[in-house]
Design a protein around this motif. Sequence first.
Motif, PDB file in Angstrom:
ATOM      1  N   THR A 233       0.859  -1.177   0.000  1.00  0.00           N
ATOM      2  CA  THR A 233       0.000   0.000   0.000  1.00  0.00           C
ATOM      3  C   THR A 233       0.903   1.237   0.000  1.00  0.00           C
ATOM      4  O   THR A 233       2.099   1.155   0.320  1.00  0.00           O
ATOM      5  CB  THR A 233      -0.897   0.039   1.247  1.00  0.00           C
ATOM      6  N   GLN A 234       0.298   2.386  -0.339  1.00  0.00           N
ATOM      7  CA  GLN A 234       1.071   3.630  -0.324  1.00  0.00           C
ATOM      8  C   GLN A 234       1.578   3.929   1.096  1.00  0.00           C
ATOM      9  O   GLN A 234       2.665   4.473   1.283  1.00  0.00           O
ATOM     10  CB  GLN A 234       0.216   4.783  -0.838  1.00  0.00           C
TER      11      GLN A 234
ATOM     12  N   GLU B 251      -6.935   6.033  -1.772  1.00  0.00           N
ATOM     13  CA  GLU B 251      -6.004   5.556  -0.743  1.00  0.00           C
ATOM     14  C   GLU B 251      -5.068   6.691  -0.319  1.00  0.00           C
ATOM     15  O   GLU B 251      -4.799   6.896   0.865  1.00  0.00           O
ATOM     16  CB  GLU B 251      -5.181   4.389  -1.303  1.00  0.00           C
ATOM     17  N   GLU B 252      -4.614   7.442  -1.316  1.00  0.00           N
ATOM     18  CA  GLU B 252      -3.682   8.546  -1.045  1.00  0.00           C
ATOM     19  C   GLU B 252      -4.338   9.635  -0.201  1.00  0.00           C
ATOM     20  O   GLU B 252      -3.724  10.193   0.704  1.00  0.00           O
ATOM     21  CB  GLU B 252      -3.220   9.102  -2.395  1.00  0.00           C
TER      22      GLU B 252
ATOM     23  N   CYS C 210      -7.368   9.558   1.674  1.00  0.00           N
ATOM     24  CA  CYS C 210      -8.172   9.268   2.874  1.00  0.00           C
ATOM     25  C   CYS C 210      -7.420   9.716   4.136  1.00  0.00           C
ATOM     26  O   CYS C 210      -6.319   9.240   4.421  1.00  0.00           O
ATOM     27  CB  CYS C 210      -8.476   7.774   2.945  1.00  0.00           C
ATOM     28  N   PRO C 211      -7.991  10.632   4.898  1.00  0.00           N
ATOM     29  CA  PRO C 211      -7.271  11.181   6.057  1.00  0.00           C
ATOM     30  C   PRO C 211      -7.040  10.172   7.167  1.00  0.00           C
ATOM     31  O   PRO C 211      -6.171  10.377   8.012  1.00  0.00           O
ATOM     32  CB  PRO C 211      -8.186  12.308   6.565  1.00  0.00           C
TER      33      PRO C 211
ATOM     34  N   ARG D 149       1.978   9.111   3.129  1.00  0.00           N
ATOM     35  CA  ARG D 149       1.244   8.479   2.025  1.00  0.00           C
ATOM     36  C   ARG D 149       0.970   9.413   0.858  1.00  0.00           C
ATOM     37  O   ARG D 149       1.150   9.040  -0.301  1.00  0.00           O
ATOM     38  CB  ARG D 149      -0.070   7.930   2.599  1.00  0.00           C
TER      39      ARG D 149
ATOM     40  N   ARG E 118      -4.154  -2.266 -12.477  1.00  0.00           N
ATOM     41  CA  ARG E 118      -4.908  -2.748 -11.313  1.00  0.00           C
ATOM     42  C   ARG E 118      -4.047  -3.659 -10.431  1.00  0.00           C
ATOM     43  O   ARG E 118      -3.704  -4.767 -10.810  1.00  0.00           O
ATOM     44  CB  ARG E 118      -6.118  -3.509 -11.844  1.00  0.00           C
TER      45      ARG E 118
ATOM     46  N   ARG F 234      -7.204   0.779   1.511  1.00  0.00           N
ATOM     47  CA  ARG F 234      -5.960   0.098   1.112  1.00  0.00           C
ATOM     48  C   ARG F 234      -6.094  -0.368  -0.328  1.00  0.00           C
ATOM     49  O   ARG F 234      -7.072  -1.036  -0.660  1.00  0.00           O
ATOM     50  CB  ARG F 234      -5.719  -1.136   1.984  1.00  0.00           C
ATOM     51  N   ALA F 235      -5.126   0.012  -1.135  1.00  0.00           N
ATOM     52  CA  ALA F 235      -5.116  -0.461  -2.523  1.00  0.00           C
ATOM     53  C   ALA F 235      -3.714  -0.998  -2.813  1.00  0.00           C
ATOM     54  O   ALA F 235      -2.907  -0.353  -3.471  1.00  0.00           O
ATOM     55  CB  ALA F 235      -5.477   0.678  -3.477  1.00  0.00           C
TER      56      ALA F 235
ATOM     57  N   CYS G 139     -14.138   1.317 -10.961  1.00  0.00           N
ATOM     58  CA  CYS G 139     -12.888   1.705 -10.299  1.00  0.00           C
ATOM     59  C   CYS G 139     -11.688   1.262 -11.135  1.00  0.00           C
ATOM     60  O   CYS G 139     -11.591   0.108 -11.535  1.00  0.00           O
ATOM     61  CB  CYS G 139     -12.830   1.048  -8.919  1.00  0.00           C
ATOM     62  N   SER G 140     -10.787   2.213 -11.389  1.00  0.00           N
ATOM     63  CA  SER G 140      -9.592   1.879 -12.179  1.00  0.00           C
ATOM     64  C   SER G 140      -8.399   1.516 -11.298  1.00  0.00           C
ATOM     65  O   SER G 140      -7.309   1.310 -11.799  1.00  0.00           O
ATOM     66  CB  SER G 140      -9.220   3.079 -13.056  1.00  0.00           C
ATOM     67  N   TYR G 141      -8.615   1.504  -9.980  1.00  0.00           N
ATOM     68  CA  TYR G 141      -7.552   1.166  -9.035  1.00  0.00           C
ATOM     69  C   TYR G 141      -6.398   2.158  -9.143  1.00  0.00           C
ATOM     70  O   TYR G 141      -5.224   1.799  -9.114  1.00  0.00           O
ATOM     71  CB  TYR G 141      -7.047  -0.271  -9.282  1.00  0.00           C
ATOM     72  N   CYS G 142      -6.751   3.441  -9.275  1.00  0.00           N
ATOM     73  CA  CYS G 142      -5.700   4.453  -9.455  1.00  0.00           C
ATOM     74  C   CYS G 142      -5.009   4.815  -8.144  1.00  0.00           C
ATOM     75  O   CYS G 142      -3.930   5.411  -8.141  1.00  0.00           O
ATOM     76  CB  CYS G 142      -6.298   5.706 -10.076  1.00  0.00           C
ATOM     77  N   GLY G 143      -5.636   4.510  -7.017  1.00  0.00           N
ATOM     78  CA  GLY G 143      -4.991   4.768  -5.726  1.00  0.00           C
ATOM     79  C   GLY G 143      -5.226   6.158  -5.164  1.00  0.00           C
ATOM     80  O   GLY G 143      -4.734   6.478  -4.079  1.00  0.00           O
ATOM     81  N   VAL G 144      -5.982   7.003  -5.880  1.00  0.00           N
ATOM     82  CA  VAL G 144      -6.210   8.374  -5.380  1.00  0.00           C
ATOM     83  C   VAL G 144      -6.938   8.351  -4.036  1.00  0.00           C
ATOM     84  O   VAL G 144      -6.589   9.088  -3.108  1.00  0.00           O
ATOM     85  CB  VAL G 144      -6.994   9.199  -6.430  1.00  0.00           C
TER      86      VAL G 144
ATOM     87  N   ARG H   3       0.928   2.138 -13.866  1.00  0.00           N
ATOM     88  CA  ARG H   3       0.135   1.505 -12.813  1.00  0.00           C
ATOM     89  C   ARG H   3      -1.042   0.800 -13.433  1.00  0.00           C
ATOM     90  O   ARG H   3      -1.810   1.382 -14.190  1.00  0.00           O
ATOM     91  CB  ARG H   3      -0.312   2.552 -11.795  1.00  0.00           C
TER      92      ARG H   3
END
Lengths: 219, 70
Positions: A170-171, B51-52, B54-55, A182, A202, B60-61, B44-49, A200
């Motif tokens: 995870t980040q 996850e980045e 979320c305060p 993060r 999936r 988790r991605a 969802c493209s699983y870009c991680g935004v 990136r």
Amino acid sequence: METDHINQLPIFAGLAQETRLDLARRSYIRALPAGHTLLLEGMPAESAYVLISGEARAFRMNREGRVQILARFKPGDPINIISLLNSDKRNRATIEALSPVTVLVIRSADFDALIARYPDFSNILLHHLADRLAKITDLAAGLSLFAVRARLARFLIELADLSPSSSGWTQDEIAAHIGTVRDVVGRLLRDFEAGGLIQRQRGQIILLDREKLIQAARE
Amino acid sequence: MSERTLPSINLSLCTRCNLCVSQCPELALIMANDGPTFVDLITCSYCGVCEELCPTGAIRAPSSVNWSVS
Ligand code: SF4
Ligand code: SF4
């Protein structure tokens, strides 16, 4: 006495049969679920472990709750050796299972007895300590010498050069490893992607350009 | 990892701040009664935004890291 589980672990490949037999007598196997805390930083060091299957990580947390990951363990890696050898015998870090794990457990008194009796066992530990010292030195040098962008590039190269890991990163975990937070990792990954260094998909970070990444790691 | 892998959201850590829903570039999330929920399995493209941003670290991605094979 069965020594099969000892024989399967490459770290013990150089042990004489007598040492293996005594190690088998003085150790046992435990299976633990994902998320289980094997050791808590600061608590008395009671056992050494060798990871037989699964993945685990060592980390320290500061007062603000920020985590610095010190190591990620894969099958065959010994855990908590330094804590048992240190004079204060306290766990140096918290160890957490990242997946279901199986570990070989050697209690502190048995660990000491093995060291006292078998030079080949001590020799293995010395090599392990030299490896750990080299890694910790690299980590310290990386944190002090390189900018976060360079640390991320180095870390991605290291991860991709390792054998495939069963669990992803995870980040948050990447940030804890390279000493940042993060959202910085998220921004840098986007920056690397825009620059054609990574792609990136999936559940995958694919490293596209080794030259560019090595250059980024040096900047 | 399969095509349908989605980030995981730990609702016990979620404060319903709505940031993930409002910032998702694919509009893949909606705010349901108990927290953010994926509109379906494919948007969802699983870009991680999320996850980045979320305060609370509720999302988790995870990604594996590999060299390109080509
Ligand atoms: S950003 Fe995090 S805390 Fe906010 S709604 Fe989404 S999951 Fe919940
Ligand atoms: S990973 Fe990206 S596309 Fe998927 S929900 Fe999060 S922000 Fe939206």
